[in-house]
Design an enzyme around this catalytic site. Structure first.
Site, PDB file in Angstrom:
ATOM      1  CE  LYS A   8      -4.304  -0.117   2.412  1.00 30.45           C
ATOM      2  NZ  LYS A   8      -4.953  -0.259   3.727  1.00 30.45           N
TER       3      LYS A   8
HETATM    4  O1  G3P Z   1      -8.208  -0.068   5.043  1.00 25.73           O
HETATM    5  C1  G3P Z   1      -8.431   1.261   5.251  1.00 25.73           C
HETATM    6  C2  G3P Z   1      -9.831   1.674   5.568  1.00 25.73           C
HETATM    7  O2  G3P Z   1     -10.735   0.664   5.371  1.00 25.73           O
HETATM    8  C3  G3P Z   1     -10.022   2.560   6.742  1.00 25.73           C
HETATM    9  O3  G3P Z   1     -11.325   2.582   7.249  1.00 25.73           O
HETATM   10  O4  G3P Z   1     -12.991   3.131   8.967  1.00 25.73           O
HETATM   11  O5  G3P Z   1     -10.602   3.877   9.272  1.00 25.73           O
HETATM   12  O6  G3P Z   1     -12.056   4.955   7.567  1.00 25.73           O
HETATM   13  P1  G3P Z   1     -11.762   3.700   8.335  1.00 25.73           P
END
Ligand code: G3P
Length: 218
Positions: free
Chosen positions: A83
């Site tokens: 990533k």
């Molecule tokens: O993998 C990254 C992503 O899914 C982050 O999610 O909930 O932290 O915005 P969130």
């Protein structure tokens, strides 16, 4: 649409793999912080559980550092996807890693133009964060529609990985739009299986089964 689990928690991953519906995994520094374990060791363990792509996030801000980290991650297992963030340096690293035969997931994507640029840099996966757009009053799912349209217009092979998923509606809408992958927190993954009428139906069938057994014994 493929279902990935957005977690660095081994027991959650094992449960999903045991169910048999888990086609990959995404991790990030926040998820690994929750576990409080060594990142590389955790990635190794995840890769031994999951055959599909496992995303590992770089933390350098320059391309050189990202490439270095990415190459180290790639040594862990064949299914590692590196990533990198959607920045100019990130896209430079994306091209270099891709040319070196390492698959890249471009993360922190919040606009269709960013997704177009990431595809041009050769990214294997693009991660638009829909929940975080919803959080600031924009409709995250509109971004998935736009990226899908642009990628279809030009026959772009980059896969759209819907990230920052917060609820089952996000999953359903991503599938209706035709996203390639949704990466789902385990809590939401479990919600996908549930319906009150399923529970009610099971109870009714079991009650009737018991009644039948009692009648047959008479
Ligand atoms: O993998 C990254 C992503 O899914 C982050 O999610 O909930 O932290 O915005 P969130």
């Amino acid at each position: 649409m493929k279902i990935f689990i957005d977690t660095a928690n081994i027991s959650e991953l094992k449960k999903a793999v045991d169910i048999g519906i888990c086609e990959g995994c995404t991790t990030n520094p926040t998820l690994i912080l929750k576990e409080g374990k060594d990142y590389k060791k955790t990635l190794k363990e995840i890769c031994s559980i999951i055959k599909g792509p496992v995303s590992a996030e770089t933390v350098s801000l320059n391309a050189e550092g990202m490439v270095k980290e990415g190459k180290e991650f790639a040594k862990i297992a064949k299914n590692i996807v590196v990533k990198v963030p959607m920045t100019q340096e990130g896209m430079k690293a994306c091209r270099l890693l891709t040319n070196a035969g390492i698959k890249v997931n471009t993360t922190l994507v919040f606009s269709a133009n960013q997704a177009l640029l990431a595809a041009k840099a050769g990214t294997y996966l693009v991660s638009p964060f829909i929940g975080r757009l919803d959080d600031i009053g924009q409709t995250g799912m509109d971004l998935i529609r736009e990226i899908k349209q642009i990628y279809t217009n030009y026959g772009i092979k980059t896969q759209i990985l819907v990230a920052s998923v917060r609820n089952p509606i996000h999953v359903k809408e991503a599938a209706l739009i035709g996203a390639d992958i949704a990466t789902i927190p385990f809590k939401v993954y479990e919600q996908l299986f549930q319906h009150s009428l399923t529970d009610k139906g099971i109870k009714l069938f079991l009650d009737d089964w018991d009644k039948l057994q009692k009648e047959l014994k008479k």
